[in-house]
Design a protein around this motif. Structure first.
Motif, PDB file in Angstrom:
ATOM      1  N   MET A  34       0.679  -1.202  -0.002  1.00 38.01           N
ATOM      2  CA  MET A  34       0.100  -0.020  -0.048  1.00 38.01           C
ATOM      3  C   MET A  34       0.994   1.077   0.095  1.00 38.01           C
ATOM      4  SD  MET A  34      -2.952  -1.427  -0.025  1.00 38.01           S
ATOM      5  CE  MET A  34      -4.014   0.025   0.288  1.00 38.01           C
ATOM      6  N   ASP A  35       2.114   1.149  -0.725  1.00 42.04           N
ATOM      7  CA  ASP A  35       2.974   2.269  -0.453  1.00 42.04           C
ATOM      8  C   ASP A  35       2.490   3.479  -1.377  1.00 42.04           C
ATOM      9  OD1 ASP A  35       6.018   2.862  -2.225  1.00 42.04           O
ATOM     10  OD2 ASP A  35       5.538   3.516  -0.324  1.00 42.04           O
ATOM     11  N   GLY A  36       2.429   3.736  -2.640  1.00 44.45           N
ATOM     12  CA  GLY A  36       2.149   4.760  -3.384  1.00 44.45           C
ATOM     13  C   GLY A  36       3.152   5.551  -3.642  1.00 44.45           C
ATOM     14  N   GLY A  37       4.505   5.117  -3.457  1.00 40.36           N
ATOM     15  CA  GLY A  37       5.544   6.081  -3.280  1.00 40.36           C
ATOM     16  C   GLY A  37       5.951   6.860  -2.128  1.00 40.36           C
ATOM     17  N   ALA A  38       4.702   6.721  -1.152  1.00 38.06           N
ATOM     18  CA  ALA A  38       5.337   7.370   0.430  1.00 38.06           C
ATOM     19  C   ALA A  38       6.383   7.069   0.837  1.00 38.06           C
ATOM     20  CB  ALA A  38       3.898   7.181   0.933  1.00 38.06           C
ATOM     21  N   LEU A  39       6.576   5.643   0.752  1.00 31.23           N
ATOM     22  CA  LEU A  39       7.730   5.140   1.604  1.00 31.23           C
ATOM     23  C   LEU A  39       9.245   5.728   0.964  1.00 31.23           C
ATOM     24  CD1 LEU A  39       8.920   3.324   3.893  1.00 31.23           C
ATOM     25  CD2 LEU A  39       9.021   1.558   2.202  1.00 31.23           C
ATOM     26  N   HIS A  40       9.036   5.781  -0.306  1.00 27.19           N
ATOM     27  CA  HIS A  40      10.247   6.263  -1.064  1.00 27.19           C
ATOM     28  C   HIS A  40      10.398   7.684  -0.809  1.00 27.19           C
ATOM     29  CE1 HIS A  40      12.225   8.185  -4.552  1.00 27.19           C
ATOM     30  NE2 HIS A  40      13.052   7.441  -4.416  1.00 27.19           N
ATOM     31  N   GLY A  41       9.567   8.600  -0.807  1.00 30.66           N
ATOM     32  CA  GLY A  41       9.543   9.935  -0.456  1.00 30.66           C
ATOM     33  C   GLY A  41       9.999  10.260   0.889  1.00 30.66           C
ATOM     34  N   GLY A  42       9.418   9.558   1.830  1.00 34.65           N
ATOM     35  CA  GLY A  42       9.653   9.797   3.308  1.00 34.65           C
ATOM     36  C   GLY A  42      11.215   9.443   3.716  1.00 34.65           C
ATOM     37  N   VAL A  43      11.604   8.315   3.248  1.00 35.52           N
ATOM     38  CA  VAL A  43      13.021   7.682   3.253  1.00 35.52           C
ATOM     39  C   VAL A  43      14.040   8.757   2.859  1.00 35.52           C
ATOM     40  CG1 VAL A  43      14.603   5.966   2.994  1.00 35.52           C
ATOM     41  CG2 VAL A  43      12.477   5.140   3.849  1.00 35.52           C
ATOM     42  N   LYS A  44      13.802   9.196   1.559  1.00 33.86           N
ATOM     43  CA  LYS A  44      14.689   9.835   0.897  1.00 33.86           C
ATOM     44  C   LYS A  44      14.582  11.355   1.495  1.00 33.86           C
ATOM     45  CE  LYS A  44      15.213  11.826  -3.772  1.00 33.86           C
ATOM     46  NZ  LYS A  44      15.525  13.445  -3.462  1.00 33.86           N
TER      47      LYS A  44
END
Length: 322
Positions: free
Chosen positions: A165-175
């Motif tokens: 259920m990521d939707g790109g949020a994990l990548h943006g938050g970690v980055k």
């Protein structure tokens, strides 16, 4: 042979097999439970040459590793040079993660010094090796490795399960969190927090994430940032972009990790806390060898390396302590 005789034979051997299996499982279980530190990654470079047992390089390496083990009672980082002949000179160093206690730092370094030579054995004993644990890193070589930023060898590991259920949020938050943590870590000036940073970010994909970055203290600020940005590319692009809930990069000069579970000393999240390691008194009365899995046997005559060797020889040069 009669059927009754065959049955009697089975009745005799089956209990023996069961008892043997139980004893084997108990021994293996006790070995794994007793072992406190586990190497996660190791690599040797046979192209840099090798050394036979009881050679000058072997003896210099034994001395270097013994001294590093002793120094780790009171320092989280140290390097040392042993030997005068270029062909047999040993450069060795270790670094512990800055949030671990000195006691765990020493335990990790001691385990690494006892097992590094065997772990890196590849039909011959190579003169260059790196061993990485969760709490520490140890390396040695027949060339100068101090105050040099090196990107290889390294390894990256990611969570085996994707967050669907990521939707790109994990990548943006970690980055974004790692970018700000890198800047904060390279701007630290005190010896206790130099090139080190931890952070907790709330409510990224509905959960808290924990972050850690660290460089070895012997490289420059510019080198540290270059190393961490290299780690950033591996960790963020290989793990976070693929919706992995945790990712980790480890190399000779720096490390980086994010995780959805706390893995460091969370009291350090209060940025007013200053890390001030306190040396502890070692128990020198009786220190038995740690339990080690059979494939990891010790060289140098199967004996523990001597402790508390003094820096009295002109061939032994401690260069950097922290």
């Amino acid at each position: 042979m009669s059927l009754s005789a065959s049955c009697y034979g089975l009745q005799t051997i089956i209990p023996f097999i069961i008892v043997t299996l139980v004893l084997f499982l108990n021994i293996k279980g006790s070995t794994q439970i007793s072992r406190e530190f586990w190497p996660k990654y190791w690599e040797s470079d046979v192209t840099k040459g090798n050394f036979p047992k009881n050679s000058s390089y072997s003896l210099n390496l034994e001395t270097a590793l013994s001294n590093l083990s002793t120094v780790s009672y009171s320092h989280i980082f140290s390097n040392i040079t042993v030997g005068t002949d270029d062909d047999n000179k040993v450069y060795a160093l270790y670094e512990c993660r800055k949030d671990v206690t000195l006691q765990r730092c020493h335990g990790c370094v001691e385990d690494a010094t006892l097992n590094a030579v065997d772990l890196c054995y590849a039909s011959v004993h190579p003169k260059e090796c790196i061993v990485i644990y969760e709490e520490c890193m140890l390396r040695y070589a027949n060339r100068m490795i101090f105050s040099k930023m090196e990107l290889l060898p390294n390894y990256t590991t990611c969570a085996g399960v994707k967050f669907l259920m990521d939707g790109g949020a994990l990548h943006g938050g970690v980055k974004s969190n790692l970018e700000s943590l890198i800047e904060r870590a390279i701007s630290e000036n005190s010896s206790s927090t130099k090139y080190f940073g931890v952070e907790k970010a709330k409510n990224i994909v509905g959960r808290d994430l924990y972050f850690l970055v660290q460089c070895t203290p012997d490289i420059s600020r510019t080198q540290c940032k270059k190393c961490l940005m290299n780690a950033f590319n591996y960790t963020v692009e290989s793990c976070a972009r693929d919706a992995r809930l945790w990712g980790q990069f480890r190399g000779p000069s720096c490390q980086m990790r994010y995780d959805d579970e706390p893995f460091f000393n969370v009291s350090l999240l209060d940025h007013n806390v200053i890390i001030a390691p306190t040396p502890f008194a070692p128990d020198v009365s009786a220190q038995p060898l740690p339990m080690v899995d059979e494939p990891i046997s010790m060289k140098f005559g199967q004996t523990r390396m001597p402790k508390f060797m003094q820096y009295g020889s002109n061939n032994i040069l401690p260069l950097y302590l922290i």
